[in-house]
Structure formats: structure tokens, C-alpha cells
Design a protein around this motif. Structure first.
Motif, PDB file in Angstrom:
ATOM      1  N   ASP A   2      32.558  44.627  35.710  1.00 38.24           N
ATOM      2  CA  ASP A   2      33.697  44.072  36.480  1.00 38.24           C
ATOM      3  C   ASP A   2      35.038  44.260  35.804  1.00 38.24           C
ATOM      4  O   ASP A   2      36.135  43.489  36.163  1.00 38.24           O
ATOM      5  CB  ASP A   2      33.427  42.558  36.744  1.00 38.24           C
ATOM      6  CG  ASP A   2      32.597  42.499  38.130  1.00 38.24           C
ATOM      7  OD1 ASP A   2      32.299  43.533  38.908  1.00 38.24           O
ATOM      8  OD2 ASP A   2      31.989  41.354  38.227  1.00 38.24           O
ATOM      9  N   LYS A  35      38.121  44.207  38.104  1.00 38.02           N
ATOM     10  CA  LYS A  35      38.650  43.081  38.769  1.00 38.02           C
ATOM     11  C   LYS A  35      40.040  42.401  38.514  1.00 38.02           C
ATOM     12  O   LYS A  35      40.481  42.503  37.349  1.00 38.02           O
ATOM     13  CB  LYS A  35      37.437  41.846  38.412  1.00 38.02           C
ATOM     14  CG  LYS A  35      36.425  42.182  39.378  1.00 38.02           C
ATOM     15  CD  LYS A  35      35.524  40.852  39.318  1.00 38.02           C
ATOM     16  CE  LYS A  35      34.461  40.949  40.235  1.00 38.02           C
ATOM     17  NZ  LYS A  35      33.516  39.794  40.404  1.00 38.02           N
ATOM     18  N   HIS A  92      37.637  46.720  43.670  1.00 37.53           N
ATOM     19  CA  HIS A  92      37.233  46.430  42.096  1.00 37.53           C
ATOM     20  C   HIS A  92      36.084  47.314  41.611  1.00 37.53           C
ATOM     21  O   HIS A  92      36.176  47.943  40.468  1.00 37.53           O
ATOM     22  CB  HIS A  92      36.923  44.970  41.873  1.00 37.53           C
ATOM     23  CG  HIS A  92      35.277  44.735  42.090  1.00 37.53           C
ATOM     24  ND1 HIS A  92      34.727  44.399  43.267  1.00 37.53           N
ATOM     25  CD2 HIS A  92      34.330  44.675  41.305  1.00 37.53           C
ATOM     26  CE1 HIS A  92      33.716  44.226  42.962  1.00 37.53           C
ATOM     27  NE2 HIS A  92      33.364  44.504  41.764  1.00 37.53           N
TER      28      HIS A  92
END
Ligand SMILES: [Fe+2]
Ligand SMILES: [Fe+2]
Length: 476
Positions: free
Chosen positions: A316, A319, A340
Motif C-alpha cells: 500500500d 496510499k 493507490h
């Protein structure tokens, strides 16, 4: 006079427009402009016609025209390497969190999402370190893990704490360094991030080794939950640790041929109906376990295990802070959330030498077998491949190796299918969810089976059953 012609010649230069204007034209880099005004950073002005160069104070240029670098005309404007490095360094030290440096305004960077709170205080402190200090920090953490590895009688509590803390730090440092790298050209970025890649690899080697010594138990699960503060960094930490724990569990399970036989025996009654929709071009009797896992269901080799662990840790990385990523939550904005995956995939692919597996895991971890509620690059690639090759069908569901997924012989990539499950499970059991109460492990498994398998096939049913057994065992 403060200008010296040679100074400009030997230095590397970067066009001012590249630094001061966001690539999508959405605005200017306010943080850098403020620092340049304060420091009176020199601007190298080059005459297009005569190639004559001169240095001018930024304040003067900016005073005449607040976007002088955008106008065409006779002059081009550059910053020199060392001056620019100073500005960048200052921006990081001054502001700390990556998202408060609006160098490149991303589509999700609306004002209400720009608070660094989504990352937590740990992030702010570590991200403020210089590039060399960040690497040193990672190295010290690796050393900490190696010291524990060498100990004969390990204190499980200490090991647990160390695993959680070092993973969190690695997630933060990767996030901060990659954000910096996104502003560089690909070659420069790959050089700049090489130390990060090498040190993270070493750290993961130590961490996965410590893990294999059976430390993943209820205690670690509880520590993970206690240490959760609802930040994205903590989510990445939990996903990494849960991810490698699950892969170890999976490996133990499938290394006994009786476990695979059991799945094969129950395949027709338990699973075939799910997969027949995915392999709809095939006669039903051909939909067998060997069609689900390309090359047969099997244990994961140490090399793949390691590369997938890297992917889990940084999945991630794209993000933004304080964005609600979970459907149903009040602030959920799908168009922002989709970014993302793209941001993470391209930054790992283009700006680092991390293994290809890691970028695919990042890019493909919300595909949900092509369900409209999923998203990511793979569905788009697959669609254009199918258009170009209308007679070629995907005869397999899940691939362990890169080639069948890159050649479109399979519908999904094994570690990404694993990550989908762990990711959803983590988000719904996170005790610090903002908009909904966290589910217990049992509730989470029940909900996921209903919503992600029975209502619509999003996660993989066989892998999900193995995951449910894993959760049950870990929460005994
Ligand atoms: Fe994600
Ligand atoms: Fe995630």
C-alpha cells in the motif's frame, strides 16, 4: 558577483518547470517555492538563442513574475543539483510527513485528505531523518533482529515486539523514500533507492527467518492488535506479518499430499460451481483442481516466499494519508482509492529495483477475479489482450509464477489473491476503524464468506478456506 560560470557547467541541472509545476498542471509546489524564497536559491537562466548563461536570485525572478518558469520566450530556467538537494532536504526536515510536501499534486490530495495524522507520530519522526540516516535506521533494526536470531533462548515477547516494530519502521521508511523517488527520473530514482532496496531485503531476510521459528501465535496476534493505531503504516505492518504467517501455514499444509487430496476429493461438490463461472468456456468435467492452480497446487519455494514478503510489506505504498479505503465508510471515495494501486505499482516498477513480483502484488491486489467492485491494472491488460486475441482463452485460474500471469494464461496471481483476503480481513478486524465497529475473527470470516464468495465471487474460495482454518488455529 556571486555567479561563477564554471559552477553551472560542472553541476547537473534540472528544469525549473519540472520542480515547480505539478506534472498534471494542477498547481505549483508551494513548499519548495517558500524555501527558495527564504534561501534565495539561484536560478540558472539559459538563453535559447545564444546559449548564454546567467544566475539570478530566485526572489528577484519570482518578484517579477510568480510563474516565470512557465513562460516561453528567450530564456530557459534551471536549478543546479546541489542547490536543489538543499531545498529537498529542507522540505523533508521542515515538514516531516511526505504528504505535506505537495510537490506533485496527486488526484487524491484534496485538502481534507492531506492531514499527516493517517500515518501517525512514528511516521513524522522517522520520515524527517536524512536519506543516510533512514538507511542506518533500517540497518540497526536488521542488526536487532540478527541479535535475536543468534540467541539460544529467545524471549517470545521481545521477539514479537521487535518483529512488529522493525516491520513498521521499514514500511515508514519505504513510504517516505519512494515518495521522494517519485519526483525523480526513473534512472536517478533507481540509483537513489538502491540502498533502500538492499537494506529492506536484508531486513526481510532476518525477519522471515525469525518468523519461521514458530513465533506466530496468539501472543503476536494480540500484540499486533494492541499496537494498532489505525494508521496505514500499521495496516501494512499487520498485512506483512499476517501474510508471511499465512504463507508458512499454507506451506506446512500443502507439503502433505493428503491435504491436497482432501481438497481434490471435495472439489466437485464444494468448489466446482465457483470456478465454472470463471472458466465458462470449458466443459464442466474439465474444471478440476489442476485447472485452478497452474502447474498443480503446491508449496511455495523460498525464493518466491521472499519476493512475496517484499510485496506484502510495501503493497500500500501508494496510499495517501487519512483516506478511507474501505467500502461503506462515510469518506470512501472510489476514484481516490483506485489511485493507490496505480501509484504503488508504477513507483515500485519504475523507481526501484524491487523484484517484479512486488510490483505485481501491489498492482493486482484488488482485482477480485474481475468483479466490478474490484479494480487495478490487470483487468485492463486482460481486456485488451482478449480483444487482440479473441480465440485465446485463459485455461487456469491462479498462477504461482510470473510468466503465466504476464502471458495471460491465468486469471489471477497467487500472492495477490492471498493478499486480497488478508487485506479485507485486516481492514474489518482493525480495532481502530473510524466508521464501523471492528468485527471479531469469527464474524469477519462469516461476513467475508457471504460477501466476497457467495454473493459475488471476489476472493478465491479454496485459499479462503485455508485462510479460515489458519485464523481458527491462531485464535485457539
Ligand atoms: Fe490496497
Ligand atoms: Fe492494504
Amino acid at each position: 558577483m556571486w555567479y561563477n560560470q564554471d559552477m553551472a557547467e560542472k553541476d547537473t541541472v534540472t528544469p525549473a518547470s519540472k520542480i515547480l509545476t505539478n506534472p498534471d498542471g494542477s498547481g505549483v509546489n508551494r513548499a519548495y517555492i517558500d524555501i527558495m524564497l527564504q534561501d534565495d536559491t539561484p536560478v540558472l537562466c539559459v538563453n535559447r538563442g545564444t546559449q548564454k548563461k546567467r544566475l539570478m536570485p530566485f526572489k528577484v525572478m519570482y518578484g517579477n513574475n510568480t510563474n516565470f518558469w512557465e513562460k516561453g520566450g528567450d530564456w530557459e530556467y534551471y536549478f543546479m543539483g546541489e542547490d536543489l538537494a538543499k531545498v529537498k532536504e529542507k522540505a523533508v526536515t521542515k515538514t516531516g510527513a511526505w504528504d505535506s510536501i505537495p510537490v506533485k499534486k496527486k488526484p487524491w490530495e484534496k485538502e481534507e485528505h492531506s492531514s499527516p495524522q493517517g500515518f501517525g507520530d512514528d511516521y513524522t519522526a522517522i520520515a524527517a531523518l536524512s536519506a543516510a540516516e533512514k538507511i542506518q535506521y533500517l540497518n540497526n533494526n536488521k542488526q536487532k533482529l540478527n541479535t535475536l536470531l543468534a540467541q539460544k533462548n529467545k524471549d517470545k515477547e521481545v521477539v514479537t515486539e521487535a518483529l512488529v516494530d522493525t516491520t513498521r519502521d521499514a514500511a515508514i521508511i519505504n513510504h517516505a523514500v519512494l515518495e521522494e523517488a517519485m519526483r525523480m527520473g526513473d534512472d536517478e530514482a533507481k540509483k537513489t533507492t538502491q540502498d533502500l532496496v538492499d537494506t529492506t531485503h536484508e531486513m526481510i531476510k532476518s525477519s522471515t527467518q525469525l518468523f519461521s521459528e514458530d513465533v506466530f501465535n496468539n501472543e503476536l496476534m494480540n500484540t499486533l492488535v494492541q499496537k494498532s493505531n489505525g494508521t496505514i503504516v500499521q495496516h501494512m505492518t499487520r498485512v506483512y506479518l499476517n501474510g508471511i504467517a499465512f504463507l508458512s501455514y499454507y506451506n506446512n499444509l500443502v507439503s502433505s499430499s493428503s491435504a491436497i487430496n482432501k481438497i481434490r476429493v471435495s472439489f466437485n461438490t464444494k468448489y466446482r460451481n465457483y470456478y465454472r463461472t470463471l472458466l465458462s468456456h470449458m466443459p464442466i468435467e474439465d474444471v478440476i483442481l489442476e485447472r485452478i492452480f497452474y502447474g498443480g497446487m503446491r508449496a511455495i519455494t523460498p525464493d518466491l516466499f521472499f519476493n512475496w514478503a517484499v510485496g506484502f510489506l510495501i503493497h500500500d505504498i501508494g496510499k495517501a494519508s487519512a483516506v478511507q479505503y474501505h467500502e461503506g465508510e462515510a469518506a470512501y471515495d472510489r476514484s481516490i482509492v483506485i489511485e493507490h494501486v496505480k501509484q504503488g505499482y508504477t513507483s515500485i516498477m519504475n523507481k526501484t529495483n524491487y523484484p517484479r513480483e512486488a510490483s505485481l502484488i501491489t498492482g493486482y491486489h484488488h482485482e477480485y477475479y474481475g468483479d466490478p467492485e474490484g479494480y487495478g491494472y490487470f483487468r485492463a491488460y486482460l481486456e485488451s489482450y482478449r480483444k487482440a486475441n479473441p480465440n485465446v482463452k485463459q485455461d487456469y485460474c491462479i498462477s504461482y509464477e510470473l510468466a503465466p500471469i504476464l502471458d495471460f494464461h491465468a486469471l489471477a496471481y497467487f500472492p495477490a489473491k492471498v493478499l486480497e483476503i488478508i487485506d479485507v480481513y485486516d481492514s474489518v478486524t482493525d480495532p481502530h476503524r473510524v466508521y464501523r465497529k471492528a468485527l471479531t475473527p469469527e464474524q469477519a470470516i462469516t461476513m467475508m464468506r457471504e460477501e466476497f464468495i457467495d454473493k459475488r465471487l471476489k476472493v478465491d474460495p479454496i485459499l479462503f478456506d485455508i485462510f479460515a482454518a489458519f485464523i481458527k488455529e491462531k485464535h485457539k
